[in-house]
Structures are given as C-alpha cells and as structure tokens.
Design a protein around this motif. Sequence first.
Motif, PDB file in Angstrom:
ATOM      1  N   GLU A 171       0.936  -0.930  -0.408  1.00 32.41           N
ATOM      2  CA  GLU A 171      -0.235  -0.124   0.075  1.00 32.41           C
ATOM      3  C   GLU A 171       0.231   1.386  -0.044  1.00 32.41           C
ATOM      4  N   PHE A 172       1.763   1.559   1.018  1.00 32.66           N
ATOM      5  CA  PHE A 172       2.931   2.171   0.744  1.00 32.66           C
ATOM      6  C   PHE A 172       3.455   2.846  -0.513  1.00 32.66           C
ATOM      7  N   VAL A 173       3.830   1.505  -1.472  1.00 37.79           N
ATOM      8  CA  VAL A 173       4.396   1.895  -2.469  1.00 37.79           C
ATOM      9  C   VAL A 173       2.937   2.478  -3.625  1.00 37.79           C
ATOM     10  N   LYS A 174       1.971   1.963  -3.737  1.00 43.73           N
ATOM     11  CA  LYS A 174       1.092   2.304  -4.553  1.00 43.73           C
ATOM     12  C   LYS A 174       0.887   3.630  -3.817  1.00 43.73           C
ATOM     13  N   ILE A 175       0.724   4.126  -2.688  1.00 44.51           N
ATOM     14  CA  ILE A 175       0.786   5.560  -2.611  1.00 44.51           C
ATOM     15  C   ILE A 175       1.871   6.876  -3.260  1.00 44.51           C
ATOM     16  N   ALA A 176       3.218   5.884  -3.070  1.00 47.13           N
ATOM     17  CA  ALA A 176       4.093   6.851  -2.703  1.00 47.13           C
ATOM     18  C   ALA A 176       4.285   6.768  -4.824  1.00 47.13           C
ATOM     19  N   ILE A 177       4.117   6.424  -5.771  1.00 50.14           N
ATOM     20  CA  ILE A 177       3.743   5.774  -7.134  1.00 50.14           C
ATOM     21  C   ILE A 177       2.958   7.143  -7.679  1.00 50.14           C
ATOM     22  N   ALA A 178       1.447   7.233  -6.769  1.00 48.19           N
ATOM     23  CA  ALA A 178       1.400   7.969  -7.339  1.00 48.19           C
ATOM     24  C   ALA A 178       1.531   9.333  -6.966  1.00 48.19           C
ATOM     25  N   THR A 179       2.571   9.445  -5.883  1.00 42.25           N
ATOM     26  CA  THR A 179       2.666  10.977  -5.137  1.00 42.25           C
ATOM     27  C   THR A 179       3.583  11.438  -6.288  1.00 42.25           C
ATOM     28  N   ALA A 180       4.760  10.397  -6.792  1.00 39.39           N
ATOM     29  CA  ALA A 180       5.482  10.878  -7.917  1.00 39.39           C
ATOM     30  C   ALA A 180       4.540  11.497  -8.719  1.00 39.39           C
ATOM     31  N   CYS A 181       3.791  10.152  -8.868  1.00 38.19           N
ATOM     32  CA  CYS A 181       3.050  11.222 -10.642  1.00 38.19           C
ATOM     33  C   CYS A 181       2.368  12.196 -10.820  1.00 38.19           C
ATOM     34  N   GLY A 182       1.486  12.952  -9.658  1.00 36.98           N
ATOM     35  CA  GLY A 182       1.309  13.512  -9.413  1.00 36.98           C
ATOM     36  C   GLY A 182       2.098  14.676  -9.111  1.00 36.98           C
TER      37      GLY A 182
ATOM     38  N   ALA B  77       4.416  15.140 -10.423  1.00 30.40           N
ATOM     39  CA  ALA B  77       5.675  15.017 -12.253  1.00 30.40           C
ATOM     40  C   ALA B  77       4.400  15.868 -12.712  1.00 30.40           C
ATOM     41  N   ILE B  78       2.814  15.307 -13.611  1.00 32.30           N
ATOM     42  CA  ILE B  78       2.284  16.062 -13.741  1.00 32.30           C
ATOM     43  C   ILE B  78       2.614  17.582 -14.090  1.00 32.30           C
ATOM     44  N   MET B  79       2.071  17.748 -12.171  1.00 33.52           N
ATOM     45  CA  MET B  79       2.197  19.013 -11.670  1.00 33.52           C
ATOM     46  C   MET B  79       3.203  20.038 -12.949  1.00 33.52           C
ATOM     47  N   GLY B  80       4.444  19.248 -12.310  1.00 33.67           N
ATOM     48  CA  GLY B  80       5.269  20.137 -13.257  1.00 33.67           C
ATOM     49  C   GLY B  80       5.863  20.288 -14.645  1.00 33.67           C
ATOM     50  N   PHE B  81       5.643  18.866 -14.837  1.00 32.94           N
ATOM     51  CA  PHE B  81       5.221  19.487 -16.671  1.00 32.94           C
ATOM     52  C   PHE B  81       3.709  20.867 -17.538  1.00 32.94           C
ATOM     53  N   ILE B  82       2.853  20.516 -16.065  1.00 33.08           N
ATOM     54  CA  ILE B  82       1.741  21.792 -16.169  1.00 33.08           C
ATOM     55  C   ILE B  82       2.657  22.936 -16.147  1.00 33.08           C
ATOM     56  N   GLY B  83       3.543  23.020 -15.098  1.00 32.31           N
ATOM     57  CA  GLY B  83       4.273  24.649 -14.921  1.00 32.31           C
ATOM     58  C   GLY B  83       4.740  24.188 -16.512  1.00 32.31           C
ATOM     59  N   PHE B  84       5.914  23.414 -16.740  1.00 34.16           N
ATOM     60  CA  PHE B  84       7.155  24.004 -17.170  1.00 34.16           C
ATOM     61  C   PHE B  84       6.196  24.665 -18.607  1.00 34.16           C
TER      62      PHE B  84
END
Length: 106
Positions: free
Chosen positions: A71-82, A84-91
């Motif tokens: 469960e921790f790995v799943k939450i960590a991956i979802a947070t990292a994807c979020g 990354a997506i916000m970083g690309f939008i800002g870029f």
Amino acid sequence: HGNLPPTPSHNKSISFLYSCLPDLTNILLFECFFDAKINMDLVDQVVTPLNQFRKDSMRLLDKCTRPDKKEFVKIAIATACGFAIMGFIGFFVKLVHIPINNILLG
C-alpha cells in the motif's frame, strides 16, 4: 475595612475610592453570580464542540492502521506521478508565457 490598607487622608478622591472599595467588590461579585447562567452557556458553547472533536479524533485514531509495504509503494507512486504531472503543466505554462510576454512587452 479590616484587611484594607490605611486610607490616605491627603487626597480626598483616593480616600473616596478606598471607602467605596468594599461596595465595588460586592457589586462585581453580585454581577458575576447573576451572570453565571450566561457564563455557563458560553462555556458550554466552547467546551461541547471541543469535547465532540476529541471523541471523533479518538474514534478516527482507533480505526487507523499503518499501511503495509504494498500500500505504501502504491501511494508513493501515485504521489510521484502527481508531482510529475504538475511539474509538466507548470513547465508548459511557463514555455507558452515567455513568447507571449515578449510580444506584449517587446
């Protein structure tokens, strides 16, 4: 006037205040007693929500458990994807903003 300090005789206004001091304390005590119902209502308005919040918080903590590794790995991956997506939008917003800003100000 047994426990009051001696009355200064050189200043009449201070002397008057010293003579009224027991009466003022009796009036204040009476007002506090008279307003006890109002004061208790105010205390209830503050204490009741705090007590309910405490009960709800304890119930939440009793139900919470630590996540297992999967469960921790799943939450960590979802947070990292979020992130990354916000970083690309800002870029891309910044990438589009630079030429528009040069056109408007240039």
